[in-house]
Scaffold this motif. Structure first.
Motif, mmCIF file in Angstrom:
data_model
loop_
_atom_site.group_PDB
_atom_site.id
_atom_site.type_symbol
_atom_site.label_atom_id
_atom_site.label_comp_id
_atom_site.label_asym_id
_atom_site.label_seq_id
_atom_site.Cartn_x
_atom_site.Cartn_y
_atom_site.Cartn_z
ATOM 1 N N ASN A 1 0.842 -1.194 0.000
ATOM 2 C CA ASN A 1 0.000 0.000 0.000
ATOM 3 C C ASN A 1 0.877 1.244 0.000
ATOM 4 O O ASN A 1 1.718 1.420 0.880
ATOM 5 C CB ASN A 1 -0.892 -0.016 1.245
ATOM 6 N N PRO A 2 0.710 2.117 -0.984
ATOM 7 C CA PRO A 2 1.556 3.310 -1.059
ATOM 8 C C PRO A 2 1.454 4.216 0.154
ATOM 9 O O PRO A 2 2.384 4.949 0.464
ATOM 10 C CB PRO A 2 1.085 4.041 -2.314
ATOM 11 N N ILE A 3 0.361 4.144 0.892
ATOM 12 C CA ILE A 3 0.241 5.032 2.045
ATOM 13 C C ILE A 3 1.263 4.680 3.127
ATOM 14 O O ILE A 3 1.645 5.533 3.926
ATOM 15 C CB ILE A 3 -1.198 5.069 2.615
ATOM 16 N N GLU A 4 1.748 3.446 3.140
ATOM 17 C CA GLU A 4 2.784 3.083 4.117
ATOM 18 C C GLU A 4 4.023 3.952 3.913
ATOM 19 O O GLU A 4 4.701 4.317 4.866
ATOM 20 C CB GLU A 4 3.139 1.603 4.020
ATOM 21 N N HIS A 5 4.316 4.285 2.677
ATOM 22 C CA HIS A 5 5.459 5.158 2.393
ATOM 23 C C HIS A 5 5.168 6.593 2.809
ATOM 24 O O HIS A 5 6.069 7.322 3.221
ATOM 25 C CB HIS A 5 5.842 5.073 0.913
ATOM 26 N N ILE A 6 3.920 6.982 2.721
ATOM 27 C CA ILE A 6 3.528 8.316 3.195
ATOM 28 C C ILE A 6 3.698 8.387 4.708
ATOM 29 O O ILE A 6 4.212 9.374 5.244
ATOM 30 C CB ILE A 6 2.071 8.642 2.797
ATOM 31 N N TRP A 7 3.259 7.335 5.423
ATOM 32 C CA TRP A 7 3.436 7.320 6.882
ATOM 33 C C TRP A 7 4.919 7.385 7.235
ATOM 34 O O TRP A 7 5.322 8.108 8.149
ATOM 35 C CB TRP A 7 2.817 6.077 7.507
ATOM 36 N N ASP A 8 5.750 6.641 6.505
ATOM 37 C CA ASP A 8 7.192 6.655 6.765
ATOM 38 C C ASP A 8 7.787 8.035 6.500
ATOM 39 O O ASP A 8 8.579 8.545 7.301
ATOM 40 C CB ASP A 8 7.888 5.595 5.898
ATOM 41 N N LEU A 9 7.412 8.637 5.394
ATOM 42 C CA LEU A 9 7.894 9.972 5.053
ATOM 43 C C LEU A 9 7.494 10.978 6.133
ATOM 44 O O LEU A 9 8.320 11.771 6.609
ATOM 45 C CB LEU A 9 7.325 10.395 3.695
ATOM 46 N N SER A 10 6.240 10.936 6.551
ATOM 47 C CA SER A 10 5.765 11.838 7.600
ATOM 48 C C SER A 10 6.521 11.605 8.899
ATOM 49 O O SER A 10 6.912 12.559 9.583
ATOM 50 C CB SER A 10 4.265 11.637 7.838
ATOM 51 N N ASP A 11 6.736 10.352 9.243
ATOM 52 C CA ASP A 11 7.461 10.004 10.477
ATOM 53 C C ASP A 11 8.870 10.587 10.466
ATOM 54 O O ASP A 11 9.306 11.204 11.442
ATOM 55 C CB ASP A 11 7.511 8.480 10.631
ATOM 56 N N ARG A 12 9.576 10.406 9.345
ATOM 57 C CA ARG A 12 10.949 10.937 9.264
ATOM 58 C C ARG A 12 10.967 12.456 9.370
ATOM 59 O O ARG A 12 11.832 13.039 10.037
ATOM 60 C CB ARG A 12 11.626 10.471 7.969
ATOM 61 N N ARG A 13 10.011 13.117 8.735
ATOM 62 C CA ARG A 13 9.964 14.572 8.780
ATOM 63 C C ARG A 13 9.630 15.078 10.187
ATOM 64 O O ARG A 13 10.196 16.068 10.650
ATOM 65 C CB ARG A 13 8.949 15.106 7.775
ATOM 66 N N VAL A 14 8.709 14.421 10.867
ATOM 67 C CA VAL A 14 8.327 14.838 12.216
ATOM 68 C C VAL A 14 9.476 14.591 13.194
ATOM 69 O O VAL A 14 9.739 15.404 14.075
ATOM 70 C CB VAL A 14 7.037 14.112 12.676
ATOM 71 N N ARG A 15 10.187 13.494 13.034
ATOM 72 C CA ARG A 15 11.304 13.181 13.940
ATOM 73 C C ARG A 15 12.492 14.129 13.767
ATOM 74 O O ARG A 15 13.339 14.214 14.646
ATOM 75 C CB ARG A 15 11.772 11.741 13.736
ATOM 76 N N ALA A 16 12.544 14.845 12.655
ATOM 77 C CA ALA A 16 13.648 15.783 12.430
ATOM 78 C C ALA A 16 13.673 16.864 13.511
ATOM 79 O O ALA A 16 14.745 17.312 13.919
ATOM 80 C CB ALA A 16 13.536 16.409 11.041
ATOM 81 N N ILE A 17 12.516 17.279 13.959
ATOM 82 C CA ILE A 17 12.391 18.214 15.087
ATOM 83 C C ILE A 17 11.388 17.567 16.042
ATOM 84 O O ILE A 17 10.184 17.793 15.928
ATOM 85 C CB ILE A 17 11.892 19.603 14.638
ATOM 86 N N PRO A 18 11.880 16.732 16.958
ATOM 87 C CA PRO A 18 10.980 15.925 17.789
ATOM 88 C C PRO A 18 9.999 16.767 18.612
ATOM 89 O O PRO A 18 10.398 17.711 19.290
ATOM 90 C CB PRO A 18 11.930 15.169 18.721
ATOM 91 N N PRO A 19 8.718 16.430 18.538
ATOM 92 C CA PRO A 19 7.721 17.121 19.354
ATOM 93 C C PRO A 19 7.952 16.828 20.837
ATOM 94 O O PRO A 19 8.445 15.759 21.197
ATOM 95 C CB PRO A 19 6.393 16.510 18.897
ATOM 96 N N ARG A 20 7.582 17.771 21.682
ATOM 97 C CA ARG A 20 7.793 17.613 23.125
ATOM 98 C C ARG A 20 6.577 17.046 23.838
ATOM 99 O O ARG A 20 6.683 16.622 24.987
ATOM 100 C CB ARG A 20 8.169 18.950 23.755
ATOM 101 N N ASN A 21 5.413 17.057 23.188
ATOM 102 C CA ASN A 21 4.210 16.541 23.831
ATOM 103 C C ASN A 21 3.216 16.105 22.751
ATOM 104 O O ASN A 21 3.464 16.277 21.555
ATOM 105 C CB ASN A 21 3.601 17.593 24.768
ATOM 106 N N VAL A 22 2.100 15.561 23.194
ATOM 107 C CA VAL A 22 1.110 15.021 22.256
ATOM 108 C C VAL A 22 0.542 16.107 21.353
ATOM 109 O O VAL A 22 0.349 15.890 20.156
ATOM 110 C CB VAL A 22 -0.021 14.301 23.030
ATOM 111 N N GLN A 23 0.288 17.281 21.908
ATOM 112 C CA GLN A 23 -0.274 18.359 21.097
ATOM 113 C C GLN A 23 0.696 18.767 19.988
ATOM 114 O O GLN A 23 0.286 19.002 18.852
ATOM 115 C CB GLN A 23 -0.623 19.578 21.967
ATOM 116 N N GLU A 24 1.982 18.882 20.317
ATOM 117 C CA GLU A 24 2.974 19.215 19.291
ATOM 118 C C GLU A 24 3.071 18.107 18.258
ATOM 119 O O GLU A 24 3.235 18.379 17.067
ATOM 120 C CB GLU A 24 4.343 19.469 19.927
ATOM 121 N N LEU A 25 2.980 16.857 18.705
ATOM 122 C CA LEU A 25 3.024 15.725 17.773
ATOM 123 C C LEU A 25 1.850 15.791 16.800
ATOM 124 O O LEU A 25 2.029 15.652 15.586
ATOM 125 C CB LEU A 25 3.011 14.406 18.530
#
Length: 137
Positions: free
Chosen positions: A73-97
């Motif tokens: 499923n191509p969306i798995e790659h979208i989830w991975d891409l989003s994960d890598r981008r979000v981890r670049a500047i790690p959120p400090r709490n659930v709201q930031e995440l």
């Protein structure tokens, strides 16, 4: 938990869902992305939540998908891409995440979506050539 859907020409808004999302919480209603685009065909991973009777009763078109099949499923790659981008500047709490996930979802370009969807033929061919074994996908 988040819910979103993509196609070659479209992506829905990312919906943030507090708590677990299961067939009971669906209560016979398609997720917002499928309500807004009833002509979409859902491709999912045959998880129990996706195959429950309450989901079938929603009259959503579902792509036939064999059990224990490679996850193409191509969306798995979208989830991975989003994960890598979000981890670049790690959120400090659930709201930031949640905010970072929604922001990065919105930053996914139409070109990235089209490229992933168009790669499906290569992915399927790779799996067939490997007779179901390991592929680079």
């Amino acid at each position: 938990m988040v819910w979103g859907s993509v196609s070659q020409n479209h992506q829905t808004e990312l919906v943030v869902i507090a708590g677990n999302f299961n067939s009971v919480r669906l209560q016979g209603r398609p997720p917002p992305s499928l309500q807004a685009h009833p002509d979409m065909t859902l491709q999912h991973d045959d998880a129990t939540m996706h195959t429950a009777r309450s989901v079938h009763d929603m009259n959503v078109s579902v792509l036939p998908w064999p059990a224990k099949s490679p996850d193409l499923n191509p969306i798995e790659h979208i989830w991975d891409l989003s994960d890598r981008r979000v981890r670049a500047i790690p959120p400090r709490n659930v709201q930031e995440l949640q905010g970072a996930l929604v922001e990065e979802w919105g930053n996914i370009s139409q070109q990235e979506l089209a490229s992933l969807v168009q790669s499906m033929r290569r992915r399927f061919t790779g799996v067939l050539n490997a007779t179901g074994g390991h592929t680079r996908y």
